[in-house]
Design a protein around this motif. Sequence first.
Motif, short mmCIF file in Angstrom:
data_model
loop_
_atom_site.label_atom_id
_atom_site.label_comp_id
_atom_site.label_asym_id
_atom_site.label_seq_id
_atom_site.Cartn_x
_atom_site.Cartn_y
_atom_site.Cartn_z
N PHE A 52 26.10 4.24 4.37
CA PHE A 52 27.33 4.64 3.77
C PHE A 52 28.59 4.47 5.10
N THR A 53 28.77 3.94 6.38
CA THR A 53 29.34 3.15 6.71
C THR A 53 29.40 1.94 5.98
N GLU A 54 28.60 0.91 6.02
CA GLU A 54 28.79 -0.81 4.97
C GLU A 54 29.13 -0.12 4.20
N ALA A 55 29.36 0.99 2.81
CA ALA A 55 29.92 1.46 1.54
C ALA A 55 30.80 1.50 2.17
N PHE A 56 31.72 2.58 3.02
CA PHE A 56 32.85 3.82 2.69
C PHE A 56 33.58 2.25 3.68
N THR A 57 33.33 1.14 4.26
CA THR A 57 34.09 0.25 4.92
C THR A 57 34.77 -0.98 3.63
N LYS A 58 33.48 -0.86 2.90
CA LYS A 58 33.35 -2.35 1.48
C LYS A 58 34.54 -1.41 1.25
N LEU A 59 34.81 -0.01 0.93
CA LEU A 59 36.18 -0.10 -0.05
C LEU A 59 37.14 0.51 0.27
N GLY A 60 37.46 0.08 1.73
CA GLY A 60 38.89 0.22 2.27
C GLY A 60 38.70 1.62 2.84
N GLY A 61 37.54 2.31 3.67
CA GLY A 61 37.82 3.72 4.84
C GLY A 61 37.73 2.49 5.72
N HIS A 106 0.58 -1.51 -0.01
CA HIS A 106 -0.06 -0.18 -0.12
C HIS A 106 0.45 1.07 -0.03
N TYR A 107 2.02 1.43 0.22
CA TYR A 107 2.37 2.47 0.65
C TYR A 107 3.82 2.78 -1.10
N PHE A 108 3.93 3.22 -1.29
CA PHE A 108 4.33 3.66 -2.69
C PHE A 108 5.85 4.94 -2.02
N ARG A 109 6.35 4.75 -3.47
CA ARG A 109 7.31 6.26 -2.88
C ARG A 109 7.94 6.89 -4.95
N ILE A 110 8.33 7.84 -4.73
CA ILE A 110 9.19 8.21 -5.98
C ILE A 110 11.13 8.56 -5.80
N CYS A 111 11.10 8.68 -4.40
CA CYS A 111 12.51 8.84 -4.21
C CYS A 111 13.32 7.54 -4.34
N PHE A 112 14.67 8.07 -4.52
CA PHE A 112 15.81 6.95 -4.33
C PHE A 112 16.01 6.31 -2.76
N LEU A 113 16.47 5.19 -2.39
CA LEU A 113 16.29 4.83 -1.18
C LEU A 113 17.63 4.99 -0.02
N ASP A 114 17.71 4.65 0.66
CA ASP A 114 18.89 5.30 1.81
C ASP A 114 19.95 4.41 1.29
N PRO A 115 20.03 3.29 1.33
CA PRO A 115 20.89 2.09 0.49
C PRO A 115 21.53 2.15 -0.72
N PHE A 116 20.72 2.99 -1.73
CA PHE A 116 21.47 3.94 -2.71
C PHE A 116 22.02 5.13 -2.24
N GLN A 117 21.86 6.11 -1.61
CA GLN A 117 21.94 7.37 -0.86
C GLN A 117 23.35 7.32 -0.66
N GLY A 118 23.35 6.14 0.42
CA GLY A 118 23.85 5.61 1.65
C GLY A 118 25.23 6.07 0.47
N THR A 119 25.38 4.79 -0.20
CA THR A 119 26.73 3.84 -1.30
C THR A 119 27.08 4.81 -2.19
N VAL A 120 25.85 5.81 -3.05
CA VAL A 120 26.10 7.01 -3.37
C VAL A 120 27.84 8.34 -2.86
N LEU A 121 26.96 8.87 -1.84
CA LEU A 121 28.06 9.34 -1.12
C LEU A 121 28.84 8.89 -0.10
N ALA A 122 29.41 7.45 -0.53
CA ALA A 122 30.51 6.63 0.08
C ALA A 122 31.33 7.17 -0.76
N ASN A 123 30.48 6.54 -1.86
CA ASN A 123 31.39 5.99 -3.44
C ASN A 123 32.41 7.31 -3.16
#
Length: 393
Positions: A190-199, A144-161
């Motif tokens: 963000f933490t998940e993606a940044f540490t995966k990169l080596g940060g 019943h709940y839709f959404r038109i924006c991107f999600l945090d897993p995407f946004q957090g990864t974008v910021l980390a990258n």
Amino acid sequence: MKKIIALILTALMLVSVFAACGEKPAVEGGDKVVKIGIYEPASGSNGAGGKQETLGIKYANEKVPTVEIGGETYKVELVPVDNQSSNDKAPSAAAELVSAGVSVVLGSYGSGVSIAASSTFEAAGVPAIGVTCTNPQVTEGNKHYFRICFLDPFQGTVLANYAYNELGYRTAYTLAENGNDYDEGLAHYFTEAFTKLGGKVENANFPENTSDFNSYITNAVNAGAEVIFAPTSTSYAQLIVEQAAAKGVTATLMAGDTWDSNQILAAAKGKNVDIQVTTFYQEGGNADFDAGFKAWLEGNSQNLTDNGGDSNIAAVSAMGYDAYFVALEALKAAGSAEPAKVMEALWGVSCTGVTGAIAFDNTNGDAVRTTAYIKKVNTETGLWDFVKEQGVN
């Protein structure tokens, strides 16, 4: 006895609320009316963002105040409620919209209040379209709940990258409000993606209603953080900016969409701070929308006040504008104002808005978004400078 009375009153409220779900569209002065709920904060820690998101919806309604449903013209009536940025008050605000007989709901700015109201909308069979609520839990596991924006897993990864690959940073410090679904979720991704990169990342949470962030900022500096990632509400963000600037912090202050606000611009103007954010729309992306919306804001003092006192365009306003037209498309496709039919029709809705193409996936009703806008504060002009479009690759 008090408990019995309370239970009776609660039961009566629920009966009155859910009885409204099957109501036929209202008729006013010979015109058929379809109601769209605006479920947004107008007060509390996210009040500023909620008002800007609502402005986009109201502007869209003034531009297109009617919709064709099943071969008949309906006047679109907006029904706003203030969820007060409060998870505790979210269900009663949602129930108010259900009781008003809305066909579809838009909102909310803030993932926590969206999650908190979800069961109320679900029980009533009323579909909701999230505008900028980015936490996965908003749509996860429901229909019943839709959404038109991107999600945090995407946004957090974008910021980390971006921080790791584009800026070359290797040490980060995250700062989130304790118990806030949006803050903690985005900090996690963000933490998940940044540490995966080596940060390396040091995480910190602060309690609700914190006003002094000096100890957290000092800890970030002592940790050698090159970036302080603080995806907080604007009310906290202003304090973080001011206190970081006062301490002469050289680390980049980074955040997600909540910092895309002219309140942040005002807090940063004239200060020696580097602020970079991801967002949904960059002013200049659609000339016609920008010109029309600015003129509309400047033509009404209350609109200008709700926008923070100037006519800078927040991405959430553009998203609110698009969300309104997604709702209209769903009503057209349903051929009915009945919430159940609108909910069913939403799965197949697609349109091109000022923020890009919008269509929903077949799993959770999330929009398919592959890029975010990165921009930074120009502390001399007090405006945003566009940096780049960024994906996860």
